[in-house]
Design an enzyme around this catalytic site. Structure first.
Site, PDB file in Angstrom:
ATOM      1  N   ASP A  21     -28.949  -4.326 -67.308  1.00  0.00           N
ATOM      2  CA  ASP A  21     -27.730  -4.555 -68.077  1.00  0.00           C
ATOM      3  C   ASP A  21     -28.152  -4.713 -69.531  1.00  0.00           C
ATOM      4  O   ASP A  21     -28.720  -5.739 -69.908  1.00  0.00           O
ATOM      5  CB  ASP A  21     -27.007  -5.804 -67.584  1.00  0.00           C
ATOM      6  CG  ASP A  21     -25.790  -6.151 -68.437  1.00  0.00           C
ATOM      7  OD1 ASP A  21     -25.351  -5.295 -69.231  1.00  0.00           O
ATOM      8  OD2 ASP A  21     -25.273  -7.280 -68.320  1.00  0.00           O
TER       9      ASP A  21
ATOM     10  N   LYS B 143     -25.617  -3.098 -80.225  1.00  0.00           N
ATOM     11  CA  LYS B 143     -24.975  -2.317 -79.165  1.00  0.00           C
ATOM     12  C   LYS B 143     -23.570  -1.884 -79.574  1.00  0.00           C
ATOM     13  O   LYS B 143     -23.081  -0.850 -79.138  1.00  0.00           O
ATOM     14  CB  LYS B 143     -24.923  -3.143 -77.877  1.00  0.00           C
ATOM     15  CG  LYS B 143     -24.240  -2.437 -76.714  1.00  0.00           C
ATOM     16  CD  LYS B 143     -24.197  -3.325 -75.487  1.00  0.00           C
ATOM     17  CE  LYS B 143     -23.351  -2.724 -74.395  1.00  0.00           C
ATOM     18  NZ  LYS B 143     -23.266  -3.603 -73.204  1.00  0.00           N
TER      19      LYS B 143
ATOM     20  N   GLU C 195     -19.785  -1.150 -66.261  1.00  0.00           N
ATOM     21  CA  GLU C 195     -20.016  -2.553 -65.937  1.00  0.00           C
ATOM     22  C   GLU C 195     -19.006  -3.118 -64.930  1.00  0.00           C
ATOM     23  O   GLU C 195     -19.401  -3.860 -64.024  1.00  0.00           O
ATOM     24  CB  GLU C 195     -20.032  -3.374 -67.227  1.00  0.00           C
ATOM     25  CG  GLU C 195     -21.284  -3.089 -68.066  1.00  0.00           C
ATOM     26  CD  GLU C 195     -21.197  -3.609 -69.484  1.00  0.00           C
ATOM     27  OE1 GLU C 195     -20.138  -4.157 -69.854  1.00  0.00           O
ATOM     28  OE2 GLU C 195     -22.170  -3.462 -70.232  1.00  0.00           O
TER      29      GLU C 195
ATOM     30  N   ASP D 275     -14.300  -8.617 -68.648  1.00  0.00           N
ATOM     31  CA  ASP D 275     -15.698  -8.731 -69.075  1.00  0.00           C
ATOM     32  C   ASP D 275     -15.717  -9.372 -70.457  1.00  0.00           C
ATOM     33  O   ASP D 275     -15.479  -8.705 -71.462  1.00  0.00           O
ATOM     34  CB  ASP D 275     -16.358  -7.352 -69.107  1.00  0.00           C
ATOM     35  CG  ASP D 275     -17.833  -7.425 -69.510  1.00  0.00           C
ATOM     36  OD1 ASP D 275     -18.329  -8.548 -69.725  1.00  0.00           O
ATOM     37  OD2 ASP D 275     -18.470  -6.368 -69.598  1.00  0.00           O
TER      38      ASP D 275
END
Length: 217
Positions: free
Chosen positions: A7, A69, A145, A169
């Site tokens: 991850d 990211k 995810e 999330d």
């Protein structure tokens, strides 16, 4: 040889594998922690990843980079101790770090699965694959995810999922929601949306401003 899953997170990254009994096991880093800061810093002329890099970047911001990211797939670069590095370059260093931790734990890695946000643009997905290749990883799949979350939930509950689910999330950089449909073991992401600048890092900034404002008053 083992398969591993990684991850690649905005603020922290983690790697795991399935043991001989098929039970997921998180790979701990050299500090004994199961999560590693997704931070890169130049220390004594060398690029490093992890907790030490995070501390160094906090003390000497011009020699570190974090939360990159969010800019995967973009052409902009970060200045890290005099080096111009893209989000893809920096992510490859984090993935290389996770690969090294995994190899130290399980030996030779056969294939890798990397998770990505469901609302990642095509360019960001390609950039993630490129970063993994730069890190020397042979990526079998990149999966969303929320799909990974649904699969683990089904495993943990020891039951077959069937129907439509909402998966939230809340991460270090973003807050996403995905609507998924699960049928006969297949997970389909029907819709996904989110706010790319609404995560733990943003909460921290707001809290700092709040404390600063109250302190001045």
């Amino acid at each position: 040889m083992k398969y591993i899953g990684i991850d690649l997170g905005t603020t922290f990254s983690v790697a795991a594998y399935l043991d001989d009994l098929g039970v997921p096991q998180i790979i701990r880093n050299e500090d004994g922690e199961n999560i590693t800061p997704s931070c890169v810093a130049k220390i004594n002329g060398a690029l490093q990843v992890g907790q030490r890099a995070k501390r160094h970047a906090h003390n000497v911001p011009e020699e570190g980079a974090k939360t990159f990211k969010r800019r995967m797939g973009e052409e902009d670069t970060y200045q890290v101790g005099g080096d111009n590095l893209s989000a893809t370059d920096l992510s490859s260093l984090v993935l290389k770090k996770m690969k090294a931790l995994a190899e130290n734990e399980v030996g030779t890695i056969k294939k890798t699965v990397v998770t990505i946000p469901a609302n990642f643009a095509h360019e960001a997905r390609d950039a993630t694959m490129h970063a993994a290749s730069m890190a020397g990883l042979d990526v079998e799949f990149i999966i969303n995810e929320p799909t990974a979350a649904a699969l683990y939930y089904a495993y943990a509950e020891q039951e077959d999922l069937f129907g439509t689910y909402a998966v939230y999330d809340l991460g270090g950089g973003t807050f996403d929601i995905s609507i998924i449909k699960v049928e006969n073991g297949d997970v389909e992401v029907i819709a996904s949306n989110g706010v790319s600048q609404l995560g733990g890092d943003d909460f921290d900034k707001c809290l700092r401003e709040l404390v600063k404002d109250k302190y001045e008053k």
